[in-house]
Design a protein around this motif. Structure first.
Motif, short mmCIF file in Angstrom:
data_model
loop_
_atom_site.label_atom_id
_atom_site.label_comp_id
_atom_site.label_asym_id
_atom_site.label_seq_id
_atom_site.Cartn_x
_atom_site.Cartn_y
_atom_site.Cartn_z
N ILE A 61 -1.82 -0.72 -1.56
CA ILE A 61 -2.49 0.65 -1.87
C ILE A 61 -1.67 1.62 -0.78
N ARG A 62 -1.31 2.88 -0.91
CA ARG A 62 -0.68 3.62 -0.36
C ARG A 62 -1.62 3.99 0.98
N PHE A 63 -0.77 4.17 2.09
CA PHE A 63 -1.39 4.03 3.22
C PHE A 63 -2.52 4.81 3.67
N ASP A 64 -2.53 6.23 3.07
CA ASP A 64 -3.60 7.14 3.32
C ASP A 64 -4.71 7.11 2.13
N SER A 65 -4.84 6.11 1.24
CA SER A 65 -5.66 5.99 0.18
C SER A 65 -6.42 4.84 0.44
N ASN A 66 -7.51 4.68 -0.33
CA ASN A 66 -8.53 3.53 -0.48
C ASN A 66 -8.30 2.88 -1.61
N GLU A 67 -7.51 3.52 -2.76
CA GLU A 67 -7.53 2.75 -3.95
C GLU A 67 -6.22 3.23 -4.72
#
Length: 362
Positions: A61-67
């Motif tokens: 998951i992209r570092f600044d996202s939760n999903e």
């Protein structure tokens, strides 16, 4: 099988990505660490629910996202499928096929058949037995629904038995429970052994022929399936080693301890093979995989090549490229020179830079 499109949202370094793929050869090129491998891994995850790089869901998951989301539209024997996958940092992934949620990720197996080849695949020979068992399990789960069921059942039982062994002194009637687990382990484990034996036998014939061709007949390769125990002695071995398992607090008998040995001209490659021999053996293995999947399913599998040409000399590059002139292929590389030098036909080219993908038309 044909993947028509791929959509990503917050997957690794991609915030949003939408690609239309060609039914032939699709090349993704650009400098290192730009996101080329992430595209292939997204396809592999979307088709198998597993990352080829053994990543946990939260690591994809992209570092600044939760999903993150993966969507794949594909055709299998002219039947359309849409696979939607929802990766979450703090809970299990959600998967839907044609808009219908599935209960287990293992239900994905059989929809899409994928063969991936990357520099990490050299670990199949160089690393420990778990790497080779993982190769076996991933291939057979794509090809055999019974194997998926047996593997899930066996793995669950082994985990429960190991938990009991660790808590043996504090569990009432623990020895009786071990006997119950062992009876079930023989049932499912014997089926795993039988299917593995047959697969290795069929794979062996193809690998030997391909390997001889690549090495101009100078090398003969053999893949030996090393059973931890055979079916006939499975039950008796569990009884014989029962006291040892209790003492060691771990299960030591069964196909979860199996291994594969690669032998070239009578020599064990893992212990004595050169780097070049390792590469040739893995190349032969991957080319044989393509053939065996096509033989069993009646369809050419999707082929994912992650920067493998840089690992091969010119002759082996040519051998690989000649083998993929049919079917859909996704390839990553840093440049196009190797393909131009080999006069290799390319259907679609994408340039990848810092999580951005641009189709090149010139």
């Amino acid at each position: 099988m044909l993947i028509q499109s791929l959509e990503l949202n917050n997957f690794r370094n991609y915030e949003n990505l939408s690609l239309k793929l060609n039914e032939g050869v699709n090349i993704f090129y650009g400098n290192n660490a730009q996101g080329k491998t992430n595209i292939l891994d997204a396809v592999y995850v979307g088709c198998t629910s597993k990352s080829h790089k053994l990543s946990k869901d939260k690591e994809m998951i992209r570092f600044d996202s939760n999903e993150a989301h993966i969507r794949i539209n594909l055709l299998k024997k002219d039947v359309p499928y849409r696979i939607d996958m929802h990766l979450k940092k703090n809970s299990s992934k959600g998967i839907a096929v044609n808009g219908v949620p599935i209960r287990r990720s293992s239900e994905l197996f059989g929809i899409a058949n994928v063969v991936i080849f990357s520099p990490e695949d050299l670990n199949i020979i160089k690393e420990g037995p778990s790497e080779r068992r993982r190769f076996l399990n991933m291939e057979l789960c794509q090809l055999n629904k019974l194997y998926v069921y047996d593997l899930i059942s066996y793995t669950k039982l082994i985990n429960q038995k190991n938990k009991l062994l660790k808590e043996y002194e504090f569990t009432k009637n623990a020895e009786d429970f071990i006997d119950i687990y062992n009876e079930q382990l023989v049932k499912y484990g014997s089926e795993l052994i039988e299917i593995r034996k047959k697969f290795i036998s069929e794979l062996n014939e193809l690998v030997r022929e391909i390997h001889k061709d690549i090495t101009d007949g100078l090398e003969d390769i053999c893949i030996n399936y090393q059973c931890n125990t055979d079916i006939e002695h499975f039950q008796s071995e569990l009884k014989r080693c029962k006291a040892q398992e209790i003492h060691n607090r771990v299960s030591i008998v069964g196909p979860h301890r199996d291994d594969i040995q690669f032998v070239v001209n009578g020599t064990d490659l893992r212990n004595y093979g050169s780097q070049g021999q390792h590469r040739t053996a893995v190349l032969s293995l991957k080319l044989a995989e393509i053939s065996i999947v096509e033989k069993i399913t009646g369809e050419r599998p999707l082929l994912l090549l992650d920067d493998v040409l840089s690992e091969l000399d010119r002759k082996r590059q040519t051998q690989m490229l000649n083998s993929i002139r049919e079917g859909q292929t996704l390839i990553t590389c840093t440049g196009l020179d190797d393909f131009i030098d080999n006069r290799f036909h390319i259907d679609k080219v994408f340039y990848v830079s810092d999580g951005s993908v641009t189709e090149r038309t010139e």
